[in-house]
Design an enzyme around this catalytic site. Structure first.
Site, PDB file in Angstrom:
ATOM      1  N   ASP A   8       0.856  -1.189   0.000  1.00 25.23           N
ATOM      2  CA  ASP A   8       0.000   0.000   0.000  1.00 25.23           C
ATOM      3  C   ASP A   8       0.893   1.241   0.000  1.00 25.23           C
ATOM      4  O   ASP A   8       1.624   1.483   0.973  1.00 25.23           O
ATOM      5  CB  ASP A   8      -0.889   0.019   1.248  1.00 25.23           C
ATOM      6  CG  ASP A   8      -1.950  -1.075   1.257  1.00 25.23           C
ATOM      7  OD1 ASP A   8      -1.663  -2.182   0.751  1.00 25.23           O
ATOM      8  OD2 ASP A   8      -3.053  -0.836   1.781  1.00 25.23           O
ATOM      9  N   LYS A  37      -7.268   3.045  -3.139  1.00 24.83           N
ATOM     10  CA  LYS A  37      -7.646   3.091  -1.728  1.00 24.83           C
ATOM     11  C   LYS A  37      -7.886   4.543  -1.339  1.00 24.83           C
ATOM     12  O   LYS A  37      -7.205   5.445  -1.826  1.00 24.83           O
ATOM     13  CB  LYS A  37      -6.499   2.464  -0.914  1.00 24.83           C
ATOM     14  CG  LYS A  37      -6.620   2.528   0.604  1.00 24.83           C
ATOM     15  CD  LYS A  37      -5.405   1.823   1.217  1.00 24.83           C
ATOM     16  CE  LYS A  37      -5.289   2.092   2.709  1.00 24.83           C
ATOM     17  NZ  LYS A  37      -4.096   1.449   3.303  1.00 24.83           N
ATOM     18  N   LYS A  44     -10.626  -0.045  -1.985  1.00 23.01           N
ATOM     19  CA  LYS A  44     -10.432  -0.197  -0.543  1.00 23.01           C
ATOM     20  C   LYS A  44     -10.687   1.123   0.189  1.00 23.01           C
ATOM     21  O   LYS A  44      -9.893   2.051   0.080  1.00 23.01           O
ATOM     22  CB  LYS A  44      -8.998  -0.678  -0.247  1.00 23.01           C
ATOM     23  CG  LYS A  44      -8.672  -0.815   1.249  1.00 23.01           C
ATOM     24  CD  LYS A  44      -7.251  -1.306   1.448  1.00 23.01           C
ATOM     25  CE  LYS A  44      -6.852  -1.262   2.928  1.00 23.01           C
ATOM     26  NZ  LYS A  44      -5.455  -1.742   3.149  1.00 23.01           N
TER      27      LYS A  44
END
Length: 294
Positions: free
Chosen positions: A140, A203, A239
């Site tokens: 991430d 995300k 996400k």
């Protein structure tokens, strides 16, 4: 400024009208959320959690204990699906890799100068590569928000592409930091640039310096994912993260994803929720009694 990056974004038909986005989100939730409220949905949401510990006090011992709880869950609740992944700082990837016994749970690491994305590009590349070498299945990273807001989109995209290369086999999640981007117009542009640069997931937030996930940001990002899929045939994951802690909050994001993207996105291959507190709240609703397992 005319360049291929701005041109690509300009071709998008995803709405950038903030009031329209807000109204559409309210309508979707009013019409559909209660219909999604059931135990099967709660179990799916639990199975989509990236169980996260990103604290200054994290240590090899605390991360090992954190990981052991995921192992224990497998033994104590064999009838329930486990979380999707354990998310930690990159230096702890080898600890999780050593302790984790559950094969279907992935190891995710934040990298690339998380949470501000403010360090040398060479450091970001090295950190990402070291995390993968240490055992991370997923990385991430945070999109370079400063360069994005300056309009230097080429630099933003080049960096994501380089970090994608450093990931090798690992999946890349790109955090847009939607609380800093603020507008639907900025969120749309960042989502499109991230996907075109190799993101496997987009995300919402880090949950650190800026406001976390919002349903409006989720709606815009999912619309961008749908448009990208319609154009390329490639499914990109979504996400939400940052402040998603209650069952109702998770259910609202599920409802947005289901409405915009459809059933094929509703598994942990394409839908994750970054959370530390959500797991116990969902588990309590699944089991019908207050539970503090994690």
């Amino acid at each position: 400024m005319a360049d291929k990056y701005h041109d690509t974004v300009a071709k998008s038909n995803v709405t950038t009208d903030d009031e329209k986005v807000k109204a559409e989100v309210a309508k979707i939730l009013a019409d559909e959320m209660e219909g999604n409220r059931n135990h099967d949905t709660y179990k799916l949401l639990f199975n989509c959690i990236d169980l996260t510990t990103l604290k200054a006090t994290d240590s090899p011992q605390s991360v090992a204990r954190f990981t052991e709880r995921v192992n224990d869950f497998e033994e104590q609740h064999p009838d329930l699906p486990n979380v999707a992944a354990i998310c930690v700082y990159p230096n702890f990837a080898p600890i999780v890799r050593t302790v984790l016994d559950v094969t279907e749970v992935n190891i995710a690491c934040v990298a690339g100068g998380f949470p501000a994305s403010q360090t040398f590009p060479e450091v970001k590349v090295a950190e990402t590569a070291l995390a993968v070498e240490g055992g991370a299945d997923e990385i991430d990273i945070v999109l370079n928000v400063g360069n994005f807001l300056d309009g230097d989109w080429e630099e933003v995209c080049d960096e994501i592409e380089e970090l994608k290369h450093s990931c090798r086999h690992a999946h890349l999640k790109v955090i847009l930091e939607t609380g800093a981007l603020k507008t639907a117009e900025n969120i749309r542009a960042a989502a499109i640039l991230a996907m075109h640069s190799g993101a496997d997931f987009i995300k919402t937030s880090t949950g650190k310096e800026f406001p976390g996930a919002s349903l409006e940001a989720a709606y815009v990002m999912c619309q961008c994912i749908k448009e990208y899929y319609d154009k390329t045939g490639t499914m990109i994951g979504f996400k939400p993260a940052g402040g998603v802690s209650t069952t109702d909050e998770a259910l609202a994001y599920y409802t947005i994803v289901k409405h915009v993207l459809g059933e094929q996105w509703l598994d942990n291959e394409y839908f994750r929720i970054g959370a530390s507190r959500l797991a116990n709240n969902l588990l309590s609703d699944i089991l019908g009694e207050e539970t503090k397992f994690f």
